[in-house]
Structures are given as structure tokens and as C-alpha cells.
Motif scaffolding. Structure first.
Motif, PDB file in Angstrom:
ATOM      1  N   TYR A   1      -3.112  -6.105  -9.651  1.00  0.00           N
ATOM      2  CA  TYR A   1      -4.172  -5.107  -9.787  1.00  0.00           C
ATOM      3  C   TYR A   1      -3.885  -3.950  -8.825  1.00  0.00           C
ATOM      4  O   TYR A   1      -3.412  -4.168  -7.709  1.00  0.00           O
ATOM      5  N   LEU A   2      -4.200  -2.748  -9.270  1.00  0.00           N
ATOM      6  CA  LEU A   2      -4.130  -1.579  -8.398  1.00  0.00           C
ATOM      7  C   LEU A   2      -5.548  -1.139  -8.059  1.00  0.00           C
ATOM      8  O   LEU A   2      -6.405  -1.055  -8.952  1.00  0.00           O
TER       9      LEU A   2
ATOM     10  N   GLY B   1      -3.725   0.362  -3.319  1.00  0.00           N
ATOM     11  CA  GLY B   1      -3.290  -0.922  -2.789  1.00  0.00           C
ATOM     12  C   GLY B   1      -2.953  -1.839  -3.947  1.00  0.00           C
ATOM     13  O   GLY B   1      -3.535  -1.724  -5.035  1.00  0.00           O
ATOM     14  N   LEU B   2      -2.007  -2.741  -3.723  1.00  0.00           N
ATOM     15  CA  LEU B   2      -1.552  -3.659  -4.759  1.00  0.00           C
ATOM     16  C   LEU B   2      -2.060  -5.060  -4.437  1.00  0.00           C
ATOM     17  O   LEU B   2      -1.849  -5.571  -3.336  1.00  0.00           O
TER      18      LEU B   2
ATOM     19  N   ALA C   1       0.850  -1.188   0.000  1.00  0.00           N
ATOM     20  CA  ALA C   1       0.000   0.000   0.000  1.00  0.00           C
ATOM     21  C   ALA C   1       0.884   1.237   0.000  1.00  0.00           C
ATOM     22  O   ALA C   1       1.931   1.273   0.666  1.00  0.00           O
ATOM     23  N   GLY C   2       0.491   2.231  -0.778  1.00  0.00           N
ATOM     24  CA  GLY C   2       1.271   3.459  -0.860  1.00  0.00           C
ATOM     25  C   GLY C   2       0.592   4.455  -1.766  1.00  0.00           C
ATOM     26  O   GLY C   2      -0.599   4.325  -2.088  1.00  0.00           O
ATOM     27  N   ASN C   3       1.343   5.451  -2.222  1.00  0.00           N
ATOM     28  CA  ASN C   3       0.803   6.507  -3.069  1.00  0.00           C
ATOM     29  C   ASN C   3       1.357   6.399  -4.484  1.00  0.00           C
ATOM     30  O   ASN C   3       2.581   6.363  -4.677  1.00  0.00           O
ATOM     31  N   LEU C   4       0.437   6.327  -5.448  1.00  0.00           N
ATOM     32  CA  LEU C   4       0.806   6.388  -6.856  1.00  0.00           C
ATOM     33  C   LEU C   4       0.786   7.854  -7.271  1.00  0.00           C
ATOM     34  O   LEU C   4      -0.247   8.529  -7.168  1.00  0.00           O
TER      35      LEU C   4
END
Length: 331
Positions: free
Chosen positions: A111-112, A20-21, A7-10
Motif C-alpha cells: 500500500y502507498l 510511505g510504503l 519512504a520517499g517521493n512518488l
């Protein structure tokens, strides 16, 4: 719902999207336990100190880099501290045309998904913009103490992330493979034309649903058969290699075989359209194509027909035996 593996910022430009990935694929491989032969005792892998022979807890294990007889110790937390963006940033560096990325670079697909309903508009904006432009965003990020080069794409209304191999991970085939064809290994014009005809004859529409893991099915069948103390059908031997001398004739036979199902269907259609005169000669003519059809079937398909026809001893038959038995049973 599945939990994200990261999990992070795109980020693209000044826009930041919390995501989330999620894994996009699943493995259905049949897994076996390791047992000691002659017993039902499981074999376990243990982390053992090679000097003392004592088992070591996972919490007591650190990473060590060998500098030539001396180890530099690195804690997992130290790797997180030096990770770009502290392992929580997926920054798009730029956008490329999809066909610019060669297939060999693609590794694994994820998947994002947006982390919260309030971010769905930003998510949809990026997905629609990527789909409209026909481009992929190239980014890097850190997951599980590894940095990845990735391509972010739009696919069927969602964003997907594809991990890519680094350029220095791609091997040069000319250095890895002996006996690659050189200038002297040229096909004749007739062989090339015949090979192109074979490709056209075997052309089809891509439909992944047509394919399934037959080996895993056979493994499951093997387990069931051994449990029931039944005999197991052995695999068909691998085909013999095609030599340069037989190449043209083999190609010609392949084209004929690839075309025969289509020709048979056309004959069947013509036969249905013609007047139905049930003479003995026409019965024989109608039977011949059906027998010829069997030669285009795989061993598995022949085995199914043999099962339906209750052919005895079919589980031990070769493909040629099945052909002969089915020809006699239909006759």
C-alpha cells in the motif's frame, strides 16, 4: 499504526508526492523451532568465519564480489550512494493499460500512503485519475539495496504498488518443461465439448473469503492432538492420474458430479412445492437423494457429518468408509 518499510517521493511529471510504503499482506504460516532430536535444545544459526571458526558480529560483515580468487569489497553505504535518486525517489516513467501487464510479472503488493495530511489532495488526485483512466503507472525505485520495477495502481480509493519481475527473470516454459503438448496431442471434439461443459458446471463468482489455508489448520490440529496424545487423522491419498484412454469417461463423470448438487436442490424445491402426502414410497424417494448427496462431498465434509452422527472409528476411515458408515447410520 504500522511503520512504512520505505519512504520517499512518488513523482509523475513535475508533481512530487511524499509517500510511505506499507506491506499489504501478512503471513500466517506456523513456524517451528529447530531442536536436536531427543532434547529440547534449540539449534541456532551463527555467522562463523570459515577459516578461524570464530563467530563474527553483523557490523563486521561486508559484501564481497568474487572476481576469480580475489574479492572486491563493497560497503552498504557505497551501495546507497550509487542508488538512483539515493533510494528516495519513485519516479513514474509512463502509464500503461492494466490488462497489458501479464499476471506472471506481478510479485508482491504494497500500500502507498501520503506522508502528511497536507499531501492528501495530491494523493487523491493521482488515485482518482488512475482509476478513471484504467491505467497503471510504471516506475522504478531502490529499496534495501535492490532496484525494483513496479506498477502503481488505484484500488478502492487507495494507491497500491506491485513489484514486478524484470523481463530477463521470466523463464521460457518451453526451455524449462519437458513433454509440453505438441501438435499431435489434440483433444477430440467430444472431449473438448465435455471439458467445456465441466468448466461451465464448476463456474462460480470469485469470493476470496470462501477460501482459507486448510493445511495450516491441519498443522494446528496436529500440534493439539500430539500435545493431548491423541490419534491424528491422515490425509486422503492423492487421486490417480487420468490416462488418455479414460479421459472422456472421467470428464463425463465429473460433469455429472458437478451438476448433482444443483439437480438435488431443484428436486428438493419441487418436493416442497408438491402436496405433502406422507406415504412410505415417498419417504423412500425422499431418502434416496439425501444418500446420493453424500457422494458429492469431500472427505473433510463427510468427516464433519460423521462427527455429528457420532460414527465410531471415523478418524481412521477412508472417504469410502465414511460414505458407507454414514449411509448405514442414516438408514
Amino acid at each position: 499504526m504500522a511503520r512504512p518499510v520505505w519512504a520517499g517521493n512518488l513523482t509523475f511529471g513535475l508533481v512530487s508526492l511524499p509517500v510511505g510504503l506499507f506491506p499489504a499482506t501478512d503471513s500466517h504460516t506456523i513456524h517451528f523451532h529447530q531442536l536436536q532430536r531427543g532434547t529440547a535444545d534449540r539449534i541456532r544459526n551463527r555467522r562463523v568465519n570459515e577459516r578461524t571458526g570464530d563467530e563474527v558480529d553483523l557490523d563486521d560483515i561486508v559484501k564481497g564480489y568474487d572476481t576469480g580468487g580475489e574479492y572486491v569489497l563493497v560497503e552498504p553505504a557505497e551501495l546507497d550512494e550509487i542508488a538512483p535518486g539515493r533510494s528516495r525517489s519513485l519516479e513514474i516513467n509512463g502509464f500503461v493499460d492494466l490488462d497489458e501487464i501479464e499476471p506472471i510479472y506481478f510479485d508482491k503488493t504494497y500500500y502507498l500512503g501520503p506522508r502528511g495530511a497536507e499531501y492528501t489532495k495530491v494523493y487523491a488526485l493521482l488515485e482518482q485519475a488512475l482509476a478513471g483512466a484504467g491505467k497503471a503507472g510504471i516506475a522504478t525505485f531502490v529499496m534495501r539495496q535492490h532496484e525494483y520495477l513496479v506498477a502503481v495502481k488505484a484500488e478502492d480509493g487507495i494507491l497500491t504498488l506491485h513489484t514486478l519481475h524484470w523481463a530477463n527473470e521470466i523463464r521460457d516454459p518451453r526451455k524449462e518443461i519437458d513433454n509440453l503438448p505438441g501438435g499431435r496431442a489434440k483433444a477430440t471434439a467430444k472431449e473438448l465439448r465435455m471439458a467445456e461443459q465441466l468448466i461451465v458446471s464448476l463456474s462460480m463468482t470469485w469470493d476470496p473469503e470462501q477460501f482459507h489455508d486448510t493445511f495450516q489448520e491441519k498443522v494446528s490440529a496436529l500440534i493439539r492432538a500430539k500435545k493431548a496424545d491423541e490419534t491424528v487423522e491422515k490425509a486422503e491419498p492423492a487421486p490417480a492420474s487420468t490416462g488418455a484412454v479414460d479421459l472422456l469417461e472421467t470428464l463425463r463423470a465429473s460433469v455429472e458430479r458437478a451438476r448433482s448438487p444443483k439437480d438435488t436442490r431443484e428436486k428438493a424445491t419441487t418436493s416442497r412445492a408438491a402436496p405433502k402426502k406422507r406415504t412410505a414410497a415417498k419417504k423412500r424417494a425422499r431418502t434416496a437423494p439425501r444418500t446420493q448427496d453424500l457422494t458429492t462431498l469431500t472427505k473433510a465434509e463427510l468427516y464433519k457429518k460423521a462427527t455429528a452422527a457420532h460414527v465410531p472409528g471415523r478418524s481412521h476411515m477412508t472417504r469410502e468408509n465414511l460414505l458407507d458408515a454414514l449411509a448405514h447410520s442414516s438408514g
